[in-house]
Design an enzyme around this catalytic site. Structure first.
Site, PDB file in Angstrom:
ATOM      1  N   ASP A 171       0.844  -1.207   0.000  1.00 41.95           N
ATOM      2  CA  ASP A 171       0.000   0.000   0.000  1.00 41.95           C
ATOM      3  C   ASP A 171       0.880   1.258   0.000  1.00 41.95           C
ATOM      4  OD1 ASP A 171       0.840  -0.194   2.616  1.00 41.95           O
ATOM      5  OD2 ASP A 171      -1.160  -0.162   3.512  1.00 41.95           O
ATOM      6  N   SER A 172       2.210   1.054  -0.017  1.00 42.70           N
ATOM      7  CA  SER A 172       3.128   2.172  -0.276  1.00 42.70           C
ATOM      8  C   SER A 172       2.834   2.775  -1.648  1.00 42.70           C
ATOM      9  CB  SER A 172       4.586   1.692  -0.223  1.00 42.70           C
ATOM     10  OG  SER A 172       4.787   0.577  -1.064  1.00 42.70           O
ATOM     11  N   ASP A 196      -0.873  -6.273   0.161  1.00 43.28           N
ATOM     12  CA  ASP A 196      -1.280  -5.598   1.395  1.00 43.28           C
ATOM     13  C   ASP A 196      -2.786  -5.465   1.505  1.00 43.28           C
ATOM     14  OD1 ASP A 196       0.869  -4.971   3.027  1.00 43.28           O
ATOM     15  OD2 ASP A 196       1.366  -3.134   1.929  1.00 43.28           O
ATOM     16  N   LYS A 200      -1.128  -9.574   3.381  1.00 46.25           N
ATOM     17  CA  LYS A 200      -0.341  -9.013   4.491  1.00 46.25           C
ATOM     18  C   LYS A 200      -1.200  -8.019   5.255  1.00 46.25           C
ATOM     19  CE  LYS A 200       3.383  -6.045   3.856  1.00 46.25           C
ATOM     20  NZ  LYS A 200       2.979  -4.811   4.580  1.00 46.25           N
ATOM     21  N   GLU A 244      -1.242  -5.443   8.930  1.00 44.28           N
ATOM     22  CA  GLU A 244      -0.403  -4.824   9.959  1.00 44.28           C
ATOM     23  C   GLU A 244      -0.927  -5.193  11.333  1.00 44.28           C
ATOM     24  OE1 GLU A 244       0.266  -0.656   9.180  1.00 44.28           O
ATOM     25  OE2 GLU A 244       0.896  -1.083   7.133  1.00 44.28           O
ATOM     26  N   GLU A 254       9.371  -4.263  10.473  1.00 39.07           N
ATOM     27  CA  GLU A 254       9.792  -2.975   9.896  1.00 39.07           C
ATOM     28  C   GLU A 254      10.361  -2.084  10.990  1.00 39.07           C
ATOM     29  OE1 GLU A 254       7.033  -0.996   7.280  1.00 39.07           O
ATOM     30  OE2 GLU A 254       8.265   0.821   7.195  1.00 39.07           O
TER      31      GLU A 254
HETATM   32  O1  KIV Z   1       3.594  -1.088   1.566  1.00 34.09           O
HETATM   33  C1  KIV Z   1       4.772  -1.449   1.566  1.00 34.09           C
HETATM   34  O2  KIV Z   1       5.547  -1.171   0.654  1.00 34.09           O
HETATM   35  C2  KIV Z   1       5.243  -2.247   2.700  1.00 34.09           C
HETATM   36  C3  KIV Z   1       6.728  -2.426   2.806  1.00 34.09           C
HETATM   37  C4  KIV Z   1       7.302  -1.187   3.382  1.00 34.09           C
HETATM   38  C5  KIV Z   1       7.084  -3.623   3.584  1.00 34.09           C
HETATM   39  O3  KIV Z   1       4.467  -2.682   3.500  1.00 34.09           O
END
Ligand code: KIV
Length: 271
Positions: free
Chosen positions: A51-52, A90, A119, A121, A188
């Site tokens: 989600d980056s 994510d 994934k 959090e 992280e």
């Molecule tokens: O969203 C993302 O890119 C991440 C990485 C920083 C692990 O979760």
């Protein structure tokens, strides 16, 4: 033999076998088919649709505005560009706030987006959700330490687990998540010694980002290693374009450096 040597699709079982053999694995983010195919050619084992993408593709300030539909769309693009790497996706902010939402959104990521691992959090509520996802046959990666979706609660992008109490809590949470069924742990921005201890204690493969050299795998944001992300590069990332003439060579260099253990050095880690 390494996952790359076999050229068979990477699975969660492949990563577990690599951990058991003491082999490192590489991971990068991708958001479209062209970059996904570069990552595959360069030998990357796990590709994360992170989600980056909010920050590096959409130009927003945090991961919070990213939606389920956007995650599904980018997962479809990435999945079309590659075959061998494991496709991890994510779950965006608030998409797993209740057990019902968590299950139906994880199912959407797999059915519509083609995710092979979802994934999420870490927060106290997630233990039951990880258990439930696992019971439904959905592979899960639990993201601990700095959890960017909680940036406003944490009060910034800060290293986590620096004092005895928070370090003990992170150790406990990691093992509890593994027992609940998490297949992969992602740490992280945690001190390198703590990441080393968690990696040794966990049976599940542990991926690190800003967590020092001793995790089983390493992940970075692709646009950071190519030095094209907007804003300041994070201290734990390295610009791999400096010593390379093409994007593919830079990604290959990252993959090789992770696997031979020359990246990250202590310079890119926290004490
Ligand atoms: O969203 C993302 O890119 C991440 C990485 C920083 C692990 O979760």
């Amino acid at each position: 033999m390494s996952a790359q040597g076999e050229q068979r699709p990477v699975t969660v079982a492949t990563l577990k076998a690599m951990k058991a053999n003491g082999e490192r694995f590489s991971s990068l983010t991708a958001y479209d088919a062209s970059f996904a195919s570069v990552l595959e050619r360069a030998g990357i084992d796990v590709v994360l649709v992170g989600d980056s993408l909010g920050m590096v593709v959409q130009g927003v300030e945090t991961t919070i505005p990213v939606t389920m539909d956007e995650m599904i769309y980018h997962s479809q693009l990435v999945g079309r560009g590659m075959n061998r790497p494991l496709l991890m996706v994510d779950m965006p902010f608030m998409s797993y706030a209740t057990p019902e939402a968590c299950l139906s959104n994880a199912a959407r990521l797999m059915k519509e987006g083609g995710a092979q691992v979802v994934k999420l959090e870490w927060g106290e509520l997630q233990l039951d959700m990880v258990r439930r996802l696992s019971e439904c046959g959905i592979p899960v990666c639990a993201h601990l330490g700095l959890t960017p979706q909680a940036v406003h609660k944490i009060g910034g992008y800060r290293v986590q687990g620096r004092d005895d109490e928070t370090a003990a809590k992170l150790r406990e949470d990691a093992i509890a998540l593994e027992k609940a069924g998490a297949d992969i742990l992602l740490l992280e921005c945690v001190p390198m010694e703590l990441a080393k201890e968690i990696t040794a204690a966990a049976e599940a493969p542990v991926i690190g980002i800003g967590a020092g050299p001793d995790t089983d795998g390493q992940i970075l944001v692709l646009y950071d290693i190519l030095d094209i992300a907007p804003g300041k590069r994070t201290r734990f990332s390295r610009n791999f374009m400096v010593d390379n003439d093409s994007i593919e060579d830079a990604v290959r260099d990252f993959d090789r450096s992770v696997k031979e253990g020359s990246f990250p050095t202590a310079e890119y880690a926290f004490k």
